[in-house]
Design a protein around this motif. Structure first.
Motif, PDB file in Angstrom:
ATOM      1  N   LEU A   1      -4.510 -37.857  26.753  1.00 46.81           N
ATOM      2  CA  LEU A   1      -4.154 -36.933  28.281  1.00 46.81           C
ATOM      3  C   LEU A   1      -3.966 -37.532  29.287  1.00 46.81           C
ATOM      4  O   LEU A   1      -2.665 -37.243  30.229  1.00 46.81           O
TER       5      LEU A   1
ATOM      6  N   GLN B   1       1.909 -29.877  20.916  1.00 52.01           N
ATOM      7  CA  GLN B   1       0.440 -29.630  20.409  1.00 52.01           C
ATOM      8  C   GLN B   1       0.224 -27.888  19.604  1.00 52.01           C
ATOM      9  O   GLN B   1      -0.296 -27.794  19.114  1.00 52.01           O
TER      10      GLN B   1
ATOM     11  N   PHE C   1      -0.514 -26.533  15.833  1.00 49.18           N
ATOM     12  CA  PHE C   1      -2.606 -26.046  15.757  1.00 49.18           C
ATOM     13  C   PHE C   1      -1.215 -25.117  14.864  1.00 49.18           C
ATOM     14  O   PHE C   1      -2.131 -24.287  14.375  1.00 49.18           O
TER      15      PHE C   1
ATOM     16  N   PHE D   1      -7.370 -22.311   9.857  1.00 52.51           N
ATOM     17  CA  PHE D   1      -6.219 -22.092  10.006  1.00 52.51           C
ATOM     18  C   PHE D   1      -5.999 -21.274  10.815  1.00 52.51           C
ATOM     19  O   PHE D   1      -5.192 -20.995  11.997  1.00 52.51           O
TER      20      PHE D   1
ATOM     21  N   MET E   1      -7.253 -22.105  14.133  1.00 55.70           N
ATOM     22  CA  MET E   1      -6.422 -23.363  14.911  1.00 55.70           C
ATOM     23  C   MET E   1      -5.177 -22.301  15.545  1.00 55.70           C
ATOM     24  O   MET E   1      -5.018 -22.330  16.308  1.00 55.70           O
ATOM     25  N   LEU E   2      -4.538 -21.657  14.679  1.00 52.00           N
ATOM     26  CA  LEU E   2      -3.261 -20.847  15.845  1.00 52.00           C
ATOM     27  C   LEU E   2      -4.002 -19.889  16.117  1.00 52.00           C
ATOM     28  O   LEU E   2      -3.251 -19.767  17.988  1.00 52.00           O
TER      29      LEU E   2
ATOM     30  N   TYR F   1      -6.234 -20.402  18.359  1.00 51.53           N
ATOM     31  CA  TYR F   1      -6.135 -20.971  19.817  1.00 51.53           C
ATOM     32  C   TYR F   1      -5.387 -21.412  20.220  1.00 51.53           C
ATOM     33  O   TYR F   1      -4.863 -21.030  21.964  1.00 51.53           O
ATOM     34  N   ALA F   2      -4.172 -22.030  19.430  1.00 54.84           N
ATOM     35  CA  ALA F   2      -3.243 -22.038  20.081  1.00 54.84           C
ATOM     36  C   ALA F   2      -2.144 -20.941  21.079  1.00 54.84           C
ATOM     37  O   ALA F   2      -2.054 -21.055  22.656  1.00 54.84           O
TER      38      ALA F   2
ATOM     39  N   LEU G   1      -2.872 -22.630  24.874  1.00 51.01           N
ATOM     40  CA  LEU G   1      -1.877 -23.195  24.603  1.00 51.01           C
ATOM     41  C   LEU G   1      -0.701 -22.471  25.444  1.00 51.01           C
ATOM     42  O   LEU G   1      -0.723 -21.914  24.424  1.00 51.01           O
TER      43      LEU G   1
ATOM     44  N   ARG H   1     -10.116 -31.093  30.391  1.00 52.65           N
ATOM     45  CA  ARG H   1      -8.200 -31.960  29.539  1.00 52.65           C
ATOM     46  C   ARG H   1      -8.803 -33.308  31.139  1.00 52.65           C
ATOM     47  O   ARG H   1      -8.204 -34.069  30.553  1.00 52.65           O
TER      48      ARG H   1
ATOM     49  N   GLU I   1      -6.714 -32.538  22.739  1.00 48.90           N
ATOM     50  CA  GLU I   1      -6.692 -30.866  22.241  1.00 48.90           C
ATOM     51  C   GLU I   1      -7.657 -30.708  21.278  1.00 48.90           C
ATOM     52  O   GLU I   1      -8.206 -29.544  20.915  1.00 48.90           O
ATOM     53  N   TRP I   2      -7.976 -31.290  20.640  1.00 52.80           N
ATOM     54  CA  TRP I   2      -8.227 -31.384  19.089  1.00 52.80           C
ATOM     55  C   TRP I   2     -10.114 -30.790  18.922  1.00 52.80           C
ATOM     56  O   TRP I   2     -10.509 -29.973  18.483  1.00 52.80           O
TER      57      TRP I   2
ATOM     58  N   PHE J   1     -10.786 -28.013  21.294  1.00 52.13           N
ATOM     59  CA  PHE J   1     -10.892 -26.895  19.767  1.00 52.13           C
ATOM     60  C   PHE J   1     -11.989 -26.557  19.474  1.00 52.13           C
ATOM     61  O   PHE J   1     -12.729 -25.931  19.184  1.00 52.13           O
TER      62      PHE J   1
END
Lengths: 323, 288
Positions: free
Chosen positions: A3, A38, A42, B98, B101-102, B104-105, B109, B182, B188-189, B192
């Motif tokens: 990053l 990313q 995800f 799963f 994950m989504l 979070y995105a 994100l 960040r 990102e992982w 998360f």
């Protein structure tokens, strides 16, 4: 790529807030690009599973509904013959399917209002009527929701049994004779509806309790101070403010009831003389007992279109018109 | 979650008159709701005579475990229990991963196409399972997954409800926290897994409960996707047994009540212990 290194010029200032707005687009591109990557990484597991196990079947059902897909085609799916709209034409001449449509409509039209109104009444009772042991009551009314439909359908079948059942026994004790609930064409459907109301009341109740608790106390107090009675408060203040909850509860209950399958499957097998045959049960039989899978796919699509239509209609009718 | 509405003096005054009536009403309703469960639990321990007695006998005149013994003789309950358990655990684990994950995105994100992906999730919420089972059956038999755990788990491995729930909860995690990580160079992982997930544990608990229960009680797909009785889940085994025309009718109701009790009781116990999560989960998914 890490990053930090991927952010040229970002290190000099602790928080580059893009204050100047003079940053050239080229400098921002890699950051946005990686964010996109990313985000999509995800999303991949869900989207892959969605694609294979939902999107593909939705399209495949539509394709199958225009073919004569049968048991031999399970081995060679692409060998199914295209038959145009034959399945749909046949469907509307099919006496059994029309009965199934009628029965499903009966189940929804009687079951949804009963469930929603009773759910609202119980929510009002538990939220406003009593102040102790609320949790105890709430748990009790919600308990049927968490149990297996198959298990409770078997229990209800026994409760309604004409010879050894609880209701028949209690009626006999009072000197009356209870009808053969699941064995009579007139009583079978009301019995299933009653059981569905019993099982789904809790969901609606919990939604309404949450809705009631979101209504500010001051609003009700103001109504009281203005001299509103309990009924007026309910009709003019509480129910209008619960409109979004009412809409949501009605829509999800309707969708659930339009798909009704387990109750008739376990309790009556669609009988007596198709009095409780629902669209889902008819589709299951055509598809998996007789392997008329093309024909069953057409049924699935008709049901889907009905569900979409009814949902859109409800959203139109029940949405807040005052704004 | 807000606390029940504060008491209003006016309501308290009239409550003195009405409250007993309202409590009686609530208790009566509760009794009606509980009756089928009580009848099931008591009947499971009744002798054949008590099961067919008229007028009906509530409390068994003689408690017996014979119904359970006969049931276990006819149905391999431990095996069905294991099948249901393995499927439910796998489905729950997949959904936790799963869906978060989504979630979070979608919550954190800012990527191109995010609103389209969210649209897909909302659309997936509306699709009835009945629309899918016919081609799913064909697909699974082509893949050789009929009568396998994979065949039972995969179609339910990532539910839209879970994504929706996780997104709602993750939105409340402050952006400053993620931004700080960040700047410190966290990927990102890592953010998360190590920062966001621990902060949404209540949501994970809610999702665990709902997914596990949904899988435990699931019926239509396991019915379609299993032919070998050795792969039946509990509801499929019980329904098949209940509808078997060859089942001995005498004493059959006792066995069925014993079977239903074995399916329902673990769930009811878990529900009573964790009831707070249930009501909050529904309210969150419904209102936000």
């Amino acid at each position: 790529m890490s990053l930090v290194t991927g952010r040229p010029g970002g290190e000099a200032v602790p928080k580059p807030r893009r204050a100047g707005g003079a940053r050239p687009p080229a400098a921002r591109a890699p950051r946005g690009g990686r964010r996109n990557l990313q985000g999509w990484l995800f999303s991949t597991p869900f989207l892959a599973l969605f694609g294979v196990f939902m999107l593909f079947p939705i399209v495949a059902t539509l394709w199958m509904s225009f073919t004569d897909f049968g048991v031999r085609d399970v081995r060679r799916p692409l060998g199914a013959q295209f038959v145009g709209v034959d399945n749909y034409v046949k469907l509307f001449g099919d006496e059994t399917f029309r009965t199934a449509l009628f029965n499903t409509a009966y189940f929804v039209v009687a079951g949804v209002p009963l469930t929603v109104v009773l759910g609202l009444l119980v929510a009002l009772l538990l939220n406003n009527g009593i102040d102790r042991a609320r949790t105890f009551f709430r748990v009790g009314f919600y308990a049927p929701v968490v149990t297996s439909i198959v298990a409770v359908a078997i229990v209800w079948r026994f409760v309604l049994d004409p010879s050894d059942g609880l209701v028949a026994g209690l009626a006999a004790e009072l000197g009356a004779k209870a009808p053969d609930f699941l064995g009579s064409p007139a009583w079978a459907m009301p019995s299933l509806i009653l059981m569905a109301v019993w099982r789904n009341l809790g969901t609606v109740m919990v939604l309404f309790i949450a809705g009631l608790q979101a209504i500010p106390t001051q609003v009700r107090e103001a109504a009281r101070l203005d001299g509103a009675g309990a009924w007026q408060e309910l009709r003019r203040v509480t129910v209008p403010l619960l409109r979004p909850t009412l809409l949501y509860a009605t829509v999800i209950t309707t969708i659930g009831y339009l798909n009704v399958f387990e109750e008739p499957f376990v309790m009556t097998q669609g009988g007596p003389s198709n009095a409780t045959l629902t669209v889902s049960l008819d589709m299951y039989r055509e598809g998996f007992n007789f392997f008329h899978m093309g024909y069953a796919s057409a049924m699935a699509y008709v049901l889907f279109v009905v569900i979409m239509g009814v949902t859109v209609l409800q959203l139109r009718l029940l949405k807040d018109n005052t704004r | 979650m807000s606390v029940p509405t504060a008491s209003v003096p006016a309501r308290r005054r009239e409550g003195r008159v009405r409250r007993p009536v309202l409590y009686a009403l609530a208790s009566l309703g509760l009794l009606v709701m509980a009756t089928p469960f009580l009848w099931m639990a008591l009947s499971a321990f009744k002798t054949r005579q008590d099961l067919t007695a008229s007028p009906p006998v509530w409390i068994p005149s003689q408690w017996t475990l014979r119904n359970f013994g006969e049931l276990l003789q006819q149905l391999d309950m431990p095996r069905y229990f294991m099948n249901s358990l393995v499927v439910a655990v796998l489905v729950t684990a997949c959904n936790l991963l799963f869906c978060s994950m989504l979630g979070y995105a979608l919550a954190k994100l800012d990527f191109a196409g995010r609103s389209k992906v969210f649209g897909v999730v909302l659309a997936a919420l509306m699709v009835p399972g009945n629309l899918l089972i016919l081609p799913l059956y064909v697909l699974m038999s082509r893949l050789g997954l009929i009568d396998t755990y994979a065949g039972l788990v995969l179609p339910f491995a990532a539910g839209a409800f879970g994504v929706f729930l996780m997104r709602q909860f993750m939105k409340s995690v402050p952006d400053e926290l993620l931004e700080a990580a960040r700047i410190d160079g966290a990927g990102e992982w890592y953010i998360f897994w190590r920062i966001v997930l621990p902060l949404v544990k209540p949501a994970l608990a809610t999702l665990t409960i709902f997914t596990f229960l949904g899988s435990w009680n699931n019926f239509v797909w396991p019915l379609v996707a299993t032919n070998d009785p050795g792969k039946y889940t509990l509801p499929v085994a019980l329904a098949t047994f209940a509808n078997d025309p060859n089942r001995t009718v005498a004493g059959g109701n006792g066995m069925l009540m014993a079977g239903s009790l074995l399916v329902v009781l673990p769930v009811l116990v878990v529900f009573v212990v964790l009831q707070r999560h249930f009501t909050q989960g529904i309210a969150t998914a419904g209102l936000k």
